[in-house]
Design a protein around this motif. Sequence first.
Motif, PDB file in Angstrom:
ATOM      1  N   ALA A 193     -11.021   6.324  -0.666  1.00 50.01           N
ATOM      2  CA  ALA A 193     -11.979   6.022  -1.731  1.00 50.01           C
ATOM      3  C   ALA A 193     -12.658   4.678  -1.536  1.00 50.01           C
ATOM      4  CB  ALA A 193     -11.278   6.065  -3.094  1.00 50.01           C
ATOM      5  N   SER A 194     -11.973   3.726  -0.892  1.00 52.89           N
ATOM      6  CA  SER A 194     -12.575   2.421  -0.634  1.00 52.89           C
ATOM      7  C   SER A 194     -12.852   2.190   0.850  1.00 52.89           C
ATOM      8  CB  SER A 194     -11.649   1.303  -1.133  1.00 52.89           C
ATOM      9  OG  SER A 194     -10.485   1.241  -0.328  1.00 52.89           O
ATOM     10  N   GLY A 195     -12.344   3.085   1.689  1.00 55.59           N
ATOM     11  CA  GLY A 195     -12.509   2.906   3.123  1.00 55.59           C
ATOM     12  C   GLY A 195     -11.483   1.972   3.750  1.00 55.59           C
ATOM     13  N   GLU A 196     -10.481   1.579   2.981  1.00 54.24           N
ATOM     14  CA  GLU A 196      -9.492   0.653   3.540  1.00 54.24           C
ATOM     15  C   GLU A 196      -8.633   1.371   4.583  1.00 54.24           C
ATOM     16  OE1 GLU A 196      -5.847  -0.329   1.311  1.00 54.24           O
ATOM     17  OE2 GLU A 196      -6.837   0.576  -0.426  1.00 54.24           O
ATOM     18  N   PRO A 197      -8.193   0.651   5.616  1.00 51.50           N
ATOM     19  CA  PRO A 197      -7.358   1.276   6.643  1.00 51.50           C
ATOM     20  C   PRO A 197      -5.904   1.335   6.221  1.00 51.50           C
ATOM     21  CG  PRO A 197      -7.775  -1.006   7.212  1.00 51.50           C
ATOM     22  CD  PRO A 197      -8.566  -0.740   5.957  1.00 51.50           C
ATOM     23  N   PRO A 198      -5.140   2.255   6.799  1.00 48.75           N
ATOM     24  CA  PRO A 198      -3.703   2.279   6.517  1.00 48.75           C
ATOM     25  C   PRO A 198      -2.997   1.091   7.157  1.00 48.75           C
ATOM     26  CG  PRO A 198      -4.232   3.880   8.220  1.00 48.75           C
ATOM     27  CD  PRO A 198      -5.540   3.333   7.717  1.00 48.75           C
ATOM     28  N   GLN A 210       0.862  -1.183   0.000  1.00 57.35           N
ATOM     29  CA  GLN A 210       0.000   0.000   0.000  1.00 57.35           C
ATOM     30  C   GLN A 210       0.902   1.238   0.000  1.00 57.35           C
ATOM     31  OE1 GLN A 210      -1.832   1.193   3.806  1.00 57.35           O
ATOM     32  NE2 GLN A 210      -3.818   0.886   2.824  1.00 57.35           N
ATOM     33  N   THR A 211       0.623   2.181  -0.869  1.00 64.49           N
ATOM     34  CA  THR A 211       1.354   3.441  -1.086  1.00 64.49           C
ATOM     35  C   THR A 211       2.659   3.273  -1.849  1.00 64.49           C
ATOM     36  OG1 THR A 211       2.778   3.591   0.899  1.00 64.49           O
ATOM     37  CG2 THR A 211       0.486   4.343   1.128  1.00 64.49           C
ATOM     38  N   LEU A 212       3.164   2.055  -2.013  1.00 64.33           N
ATOM     39  CA  LEU A 212       4.470   1.805  -2.639  1.00 64.33           C
ATOM     40  C   LEU A 212       5.614   2.447  -1.858  1.00 64.33           C
ATOM     41  CD1 LEU A 212       3.466   2.384  -6.377  1.00 64.33           C
ATOM     42  CD2 LEU A 212       4.060   0.199  -5.344  1.00 64.33           C
ATOM     43  N   MET A 213       5.368   2.829  -0.626  1.00 65.42           N
ATOM     44  CA  MET A 213       6.365   3.556   0.164  1.00 65.42           C
ATOM     45  C   MET A 213       6.693   2.812   1.448  1.00 65.42           C
ATOM     46  SD  MET A 213       7.297   6.236  -1.582  1.00 65.42           S
ATOM     47  CE  MET A 213       7.987   7.417  -0.444  1.00 65.42           C
ATOM     48  N   HIS A 214       6.855   1.501   1.360  1.00 65.28           N
ATOM     49  CA  HIS A 214       7.321   0.691   2.478  1.00 65.28           C
ATOM     50  C   HIS A 214       8.598  -0.031   2.043  1.00 65.28           C
ATOM     51  CE1 HIS A 214       2.848  -0.234   3.841  1.00 65.28           C
ATOM     52  NE2 HIS A 214       3.068   1.062   3.662  1.00 65.28           N
ATOM     53  N   ARG A 245      -1.561  13.562   0.549  1.00 65.40           N
ATOM     54  CA  ARG A 245      -2.971  13.690   0.145  1.00 65.40           C
ATOM     55  C   ARG A 245      -3.397  12.608  -0.827  1.00 65.40           C
ATOM     56  NH1 ARG A 245      -5.375  18.753  -3.433  1.00 65.40           N
ATOM     57  NH2 ARG A 245      -7.467  17.896  -3.751  1.00 65.40           N
ATOM     58  N   GLU A 246      -2.588  12.336  -1.856  1.00 68.21           N
ATOM     59  CA  GLU A 246      -3.019  11.352  -2.856  1.00 68.21           C
ATOM     60  C   GLU A 246      -3.080   9.945  -2.264  1.00 68.21           C
ATOM     61  OE1 GLU A 246      -1.232  11.417  -6.679  1.00 68.21           O
ATOM     62  OE2 GLU A 246      -1.968  13.428  -7.125  1.00 68.21           O
ATOM     63  N   GLU A 247      -2.133   9.595  -1.399  1.00 68.05           N
ATOM     64  CA  GLU A 247      -2.195   8.289  -0.735  1.00 68.05           C
ATOM     65  C   GLU A 247      -3.451   8.183   0.128  1.00 68.05           C
ATOM     66  OE1 GLU A 247       0.517  10.046  -0.999  1.00 68.05           O
ATOM     67  OE2 GLU A 247       1.887   8.697  -2.050  1.00 68.05           O
ATOM     68  N   LEU A 248      -3.729   9.212   0.901  1.00 66.13           N
ATOM     69  CA  LEU A 248      -4.892   9.195   1.785  1.00 66.13           C
ATOM     70  C   LEU A 248      -6.188   9.131   0.986  1.00 66.13           C
ATOM     71  CD1 LEU A 248      -3.686  11.847   4.398  1.00 66.13           C
ATOM     72  CD2 LEU A 248      -3.694   9.355   4.643  1.00 66.13           C
ATOM     73  N   GLN A 249      -6.243   9.862  -0.113  1.00 71.00           N
ATOM     74  CA  GLN A 249      -7.440   9.825  -0.962  1.00 71.00           C
ATOM     75  C   GLN A 249      -7.645   8.437  -1.562  1.00 71.00           C
ATOM     76  OE1 GLN A 249      -6.782  12.990  -3.794  1.00 71.00           O
ATOM     77  NE2 GLN A 249      -7.925  14.474  -2.576  1.00 71.00           N
ATOM     78  N   ALA A 250      -6.558   7.802  -1.980  1.00 65.80           N
ATOM     79  CA  ALA A 250      -6.672   6.469  -2.573  1.00 65.80           C
ATOM     80  C   ALA A 250      -7.194   5.464  -1.555  1.00 65.80           C
ATOM     81  CB  ALA A 250      -5.319   6.022  -3.125  1.00 65.80           C
ATOM     82  N   THR A 291       2.372   2.204   6.516  1.00 63.80           N
ATOM     83  CA  THR A 291       1.782   3.423   5.955  1.00 63.80           C
ATOM     84  C   THR A 291       1.622   4.454   7.061  1.00 63.80           C
ATOM     85  OG1 THR A 291       0.608   2.180   4.242  1.00 63.80           O
ATOM     86  CG2 THR A 291      -0.211   4.386   4.748  1.00 63.80           C
ATOM     87  N   LYS A 292       1.126   4.020   8.213  1.00 63.35           N
ATOM     88  CA  LYS A 292       1.024   4.925   9.362  1.00 63.35           C
ATOM     89  C   LYS A 292       2.391   5.483   9.723  1.00 63.35           C
ATOM     90  CE  LYS A 292      -2.893   2.497  11.525  1.00 63.35           C
ATOM     91  NZ  LYS A 292      -3.316   1.720  12.725  1.00 63.35           N
TER      92      LYS A 292
END
Length: 505
Positions: A394-399, A183-187, A386-391, A403-404
């Motif tokens: 949009a589905s309601g999935e948790p971080p 998720q986010t491609l940033m891990h 913002r774009e990660e949070l919006q993505a 990601t947190k």
Amino acid sequence: MPDPIASNKPWQEVAASLQAHRDATIAAVRTPLPPLPSSIPRNTMGLAAQLLTGDEVAITETAPEALLSQLSAGKLSSTAVTSAFLRRAALAQAATNCITELLPERALARAQELDAHLVLKGTPVGPLHGLPISVKEHVTMGGGLKTNAGFCAWAEHEGPNALILNYLWDAGAVFYARTTQPQTLMHLETSNNIYGASVNPFNTALTCGGSSGGEGALVGFRGSCLGIGTDIGGSIRSPAANQGLWGLRPSAHRLPNTGTTSTMMGEEQIVPVIGPISTSLEGVKVFTKTLIDQRPWLKQPDLIPIGWRDDVQWLKKNDKGAKKLKIGILSDDGVVRPHPPVLRAINEVVDKLKGVDGVEIVEWKPYKHDLAWDVIARLYFCDAGREELQAMEASGEPPRPLTKFIIHENSHVPKQAYTAPEIWKFTRDRDSYRTQYAEHWNSTGGADGSDMVDVILCPVGPGAAPPLDQSKYWGYTSQWNLLDYPALVFPVRCTPPHLVLPICI
């Protein structure tokens, strides 16, 4: 940024649907795998010998350059090689959860086409003739395939082939497997709410790394011998290190990277790159050379128009005219001290190099690597995430936990998006640090700069593969993204070091 799914399905339902699709593509592999053991061991590397044929094990454990030699000579068919890797990739999924989908029908059709061409024409299609290559999922693949990039809301996104796939296809590659990313491609790990966590085939209690972790796990399990990853902070090098593989982070604007799917597309502060993960150095070389030889800058104009060079004219010569290589050893970045096994691996390499004629070993003193993280971390999320949070919203999935960590717990992420003058200021900080580091490098050559260090040898991270959700120190890899130096990971036992060059590769 792709549009979210055009439905009101909960994210859990989306995830279940994508998992079912993945499982169906694995079930379509012929011949199906025999029943798995009731309990899969933590070290999964013995499963292949138990569940695959001897020929399949032999093929999938052969280095890519050896496979290419046999494929181009007709000693192995692409159909046989592709079938073997499809079955081992299916087993890798059962062991490590690294696959988003397999492509048995289209891969075997491609392999048969290449085999027929070799019989008819007597020559291979190109330097990658018949070789199966795996692909990180956010590298968009056409023909109706979806690309979610780790977000449930992007489940229906699709597009044409990424440019790199067209070049590899023209060179004779076979695409047969798509692999997981976080998720986010940033891990520096690989987990998302669609597929869960991908794990390390050598110890499933540990991470395979990230963000190209599905590739790392698949290649590490030998379900692939050559795969495509991407890197903005260590995403090729972390998985390569965690599985004892070869991985190249080239300079930015060197290999074609248009056609990927991610957030923050178009940001230019820290440019993401694309590169190979392989079981061999020659695999890295043939991948990179094949792309550069096709002059990709003609179709992606921001790429650097420098052809492949086999010579090493940049190396200095000693007083006898022989080539000389000066290696700086960075064992500790001055921020997080590596664990004893990592230091031991570095010391073993240094001891070996000391006995090599034409190699000079010197200590590399790190220059403000703590400042480097301050600079790059400010530039990763200029829009405050913002774009990660919006993505996700949009589905309601948790971080996910990491990601947190990288967005919510990262003090460098602003509460509000930066203004344009703020971005310009932080970009000037980046350029200032790059200049200072270049001066630091140049100083290793003495007063006239004629004998400076050629390459740095350093750890990929402070430890071996960590437990899940614990990969929180990026400094040993993100340092070189900030400087935009190319970096190659190579295995030393189970703890790979890192070679970094101040030149474009």
